[in-house]
Scaffold this motif. Structure first.
Motif, mmCIF file in Angstrom:
data_model
loop_
_atom_site.group_PDB
_atom_site.id
_atom_site.type_symbol
_atom_site.label_atom_id
_atom_site.label_comp_id
_atom_site.label_asym_id
_atom_site.label_seq_id
_atom_site.Cartn_x
_atom_site.Cartn_y
_atom_site.Cartn_z
ATOM 1 N N GLU A 126 0.803 -1.222 0.000
ATOM 2 C CA GLU A 126 0.000 0.000 0.000
ATOM 3 C C GLU A 126 0.840 1.278 0.000
ATOM 4 O OE1 GLU A 126 -3.310 -0.035 2.627
ATOM 5 O OE2 GLU A 126 -4.148 -1.691 1.481
ATOM 6 N N LYS A 127 2.138 1.113 -0.025
ATOM 7 C CA LYS A 127 3.057 2.258 -0.064
ATOM 8 C C LYS A 127 2.768 3.238 1.076
ATOM 9 C CE LYS A 127 3.905 1.934 -4.989
ATOM 10 N NZ LYS A 127 3.018 0.980 -5.562
ATOM 11 N N CYS A 128 2.764 2.675 2.285
ATOM 12 C CA CYS A 128 2.557 3.501 3.479
ATOM 13 C C CYS A 128 3.457 2.951 4.586
ATOM 14 C CB CYS A 128 1.090 3.488 3.907
ATOM 15 S SG CYS A 128 0.469 1.876 4.406
ATOM 16 N N SER A 129 3.415 3.576 5.746
ATOM 17 C CA SER A 129 4.278 3.131 6.837
ATOM 18 C C SER A 129 3.652 1.944 7.573
ATOM 19 C CB SER A 129 4.525 4.269 7.826
ATOM 20 O OG SER A 129 3.356 4.537 8.567
ATOM 21 N N ILE A 130 4.495 1.205 8.240
ATOM 22 C CA ILE A 130 4.044 0.073 9.051
ATOM 23 C C ILE A 130 3.135 0.591 10.172
ATOM 24 C CG2 ILE A 130 4.800 -1.754 10.627
ATOM 25 C CD1 ILE A 130 7.404 -1.871 8.913
ATOM 26 N N ASN A 131 3.471 1.750 10.725
ATOM 27 C CA ASN A 131 2.683 2.330 11.799
ATOM 28 C C ASN A 131 1.241 2.619 11.361
ATOM 29 O OD1 ASN A 131 2.461 3.300 14.497
ATOM 30 N ND2 ASN A 131 2.567 5.390 13.709
ATOM 31 N N VAL A 132 1.071 3.100 10.137
ATOM 32 C CA VAL A 132 -0.260 3.389 9.610
ATOM 33 C C VAL A 132 -1.062 2.093 9.465
ATOM 34 C CG1 VAL A 132 -1.503 4.247 7.569
ATOM 35 C CG2 VAL A 132 0.426 5.524 8.480
ATOM 36 N N VAL A 133 -0.420 1.048 8.997
ATOM 37 C CA VAL A 133 -1.076 -0.259 8.870
ATOM 38 C C VAL A 133 -1.481 -0.755 10.249
ATOM 39 C CG1 VAL A 133 -0.756 -2.686 8.210
ATOM 40 C CG2 VAL A 133 0.128 -0.862 6.739
ATOM 41 N N TYR A 134 -0.571 -0.654 11.189
ATOM 42 C CA TYR A 134 -0.848 -1.084 12.560
ATOM 43 C C TYR A 134 -2.065 -0.352 13.136
ATOM 44 C CZ TYR A 134 -0.412 -1.633 17.583
ATOM 45 O OH TYR A 134 -0.691 -1.885 18.909
ATOM 46 N N LYS A 135 -2.122 0.952 12.933
ATOM 47 C CA LYS A 135 -3.238 1.748 13.455
ATOM 48 C C LYS A 135 -4.567 1.337 12.822
ATOM 49 C CE LYS A 135 -0.666 5.810 14.895
ATOM 50 N NZ LYS A 135 -0.389 7.236 14.684
ATOM 51 N N SER A 136 -4.557 1.057 11.522
ATOM 52 C CA SER A 136 -5.786 0.633 10.845
ATOM 53 C C SER A 136 -6.304 -0.686 11.406
ATOM 54 C CB SER A 136 -5.535 0.441 9.338
ATOM 55 O OG SER A 136 -5.311 1.659 8.703
ATOM 56 N N ILE A 137 -5.411 -1.643 11.553
ATOM 57 C CA ILE A 137 -5.808 -2.958 12.051
ATOM 58 C C ILE A 137 -6.216 -2.873 13.519
ATOM 59 C CG2 ILE A 137 -4.999 -5.322 12.495
ATOM 60 C CD1 ILE A 137 -3.246 -4.951 9.915
ATOM 61 N N SER A 138 -5.509 -2.069 14.290
ATOM 62 C CA SER A 138 -5.865 -1.879 15.706
ATOM 63 C C SER A 138 -7.248 -1.269 15.853
ATOM 64 C CB SER A 138 -4.840 -0.989 16.398
ATOM 65 O OG SER A 138 -3.613 -1.651 16.497
ATOM 66 N N ALA A 139 -7.589 -0.334 14.981
ATOM 67 C CA ALA A 139 -8.902 0.299 15.038
ATOM 68 C C ALA A 139 -10.009 -0.733 14.817
ATOM 69 C CB ALA A 139 -8.997 1.415 14.002
ATOM 70 N N VAL A 140 -9.792 -1.635 13.876
ATOM 71 C CA VAL A 140 -10.774 -2.693 13.620
ATOM 72 C C VAL A 140 -10.867 -3.629 14.819
ATOM 73 C CG1 VAL A 140 -11.418 -4.616 12.125
ATOM 74 C CG2 VAL A 140 -10.407 -2.568 11.121
ATOM 75 N N MET A 141 -9.731 -3.997 15.386
ATOM 76 C CA MET A 141 -9.732 -4.898 16.542
ATOM 77 C C MET A 141 -10.474 -4.276 17.730
ATOM 78 S SD MET A 141 -8.363 -7.656 15.530
ATOM 79 C CE MET A 141 -8.145 -8.509 17.081
ATOM 80 N N LYS A 142 -10.315 -2.981 17.934
ATOM 81 C CA LYS A 142 -11.024 -2.291 19.016
ATOM 82 C C LYS A 142 -12.531 -2.343 18.786
ATOM 83 C CE LYS A 142 -7.386 0.920 20.321
ATOM 84 N NZ LYS A 142 -6.934 2.318 20.302
ATOM 85 N N LYS A 143 -12.942 -2.142 17.522
ATOM 86 C CA LYS A 143 -14.370 -2.213 17.195
ATOM 87 C C LYS A 143 -14.924 -3.605 17.438
ATOM 88 C CE LYS A 143 -14.156 1.455 13.746
ATOM 89 N NZ LYS A 143 -14.315 1.822 12.342
ATOM 90 N N ILE A 144 -14.144 -4.625 17.114
ATOM 91 C CA ILE A 144 -14.589 -6.011 17.328
ATOM 92 C C ILE A 144 -14.760 -6.268 18.817
ATOM 93 C CG2 ILE A 144 -13.869 -8.440 17.184
ATOM 94 C CD1 ILE A 144 -12.604 -7.700 14.430
ATOM 95 N N LYS A 145 -13.802 -5.823 19.613
ATOM 96 C CA LYS A 145 -13.877 -6.042 21.059
ATOM 97 C C LYS A 145 -15.074 -5.319 21.676
ATOM 98 C CE LYS A 145 -9.002 -7.002 21.632
ATOM 99 N NZ LYS A 145 -7.715 -6.544 22.115
ATOM 100 N N LYS A 146 -15.382 -4.120 21.178
ATOM 101 C CA LYS A 146 -16.530 -3.365 21.688
ATOM 102 C C LYS A 146 -17.853 -4.030 21.305
ATOM 103 C CE LYS A 146 -14.730 1.330 21.944
ATOM 104 N NZ LYS A 146 -14.842 2.690 21.391
ATOM 105 N N PHE A 147 -17.898 -4.596 20.108
ATOM 106 C CA PHE A 147 -19.120 -5.191 19.587
ATOM 107 C C PHE A 147 -19.487 -6.380 20.435
ATOM 108 C CE2 PHE A 147 -21.977 -7.119 16.511
ATOM 109 C CZ PHE A 147 -22.541 -6.004 15.905
#
Length: 75
Positions: free
Chosen positions: A54-75
């Motif tokens: 995706e031509k982006c930083s590892i940190n940006v990828v990490y944040k995207s996946i973490s955001a989804v994981m947080k939503k799953i845990k809340k659900f």
């Protein structure tokens, strides 16, 4: 021992519920979050590989996946 093992095994119903939960959460995510989550959790790509694709930083990828994981845990 059988009782100990059974508490770690998920029933088919539990697995379907988990998949349904994930599907509902992914419907509420941005396309980018959804794509990165699927690449990592379903297809097994590492953060580094996704960042390169995706031509982006590892940190940006990490944040995207973490955001989804947080939503799953809340659900």
């Amino acid at each position: 021992i059988a009782n100990e093992q059974s508490r770690f095994l998920k029933s088919a119903e539990d697995i379907c519920i988990d998949r349904e939960t994930i599907r509902k959460v992914l419907d509420r995510c941005t396309p980018t979050q959804r794509r990165r989550f699927c690449l990592n959790k379903i297809y097994g790509y590492r953060y580094e590989e996704i960042a390169k694709i995706e031509k982006c930083s590892i940190n940006v990828v990490y944040k995207s996946i973490s955001a989804v994981m947080k939503k799953i845990k809340k659900f």
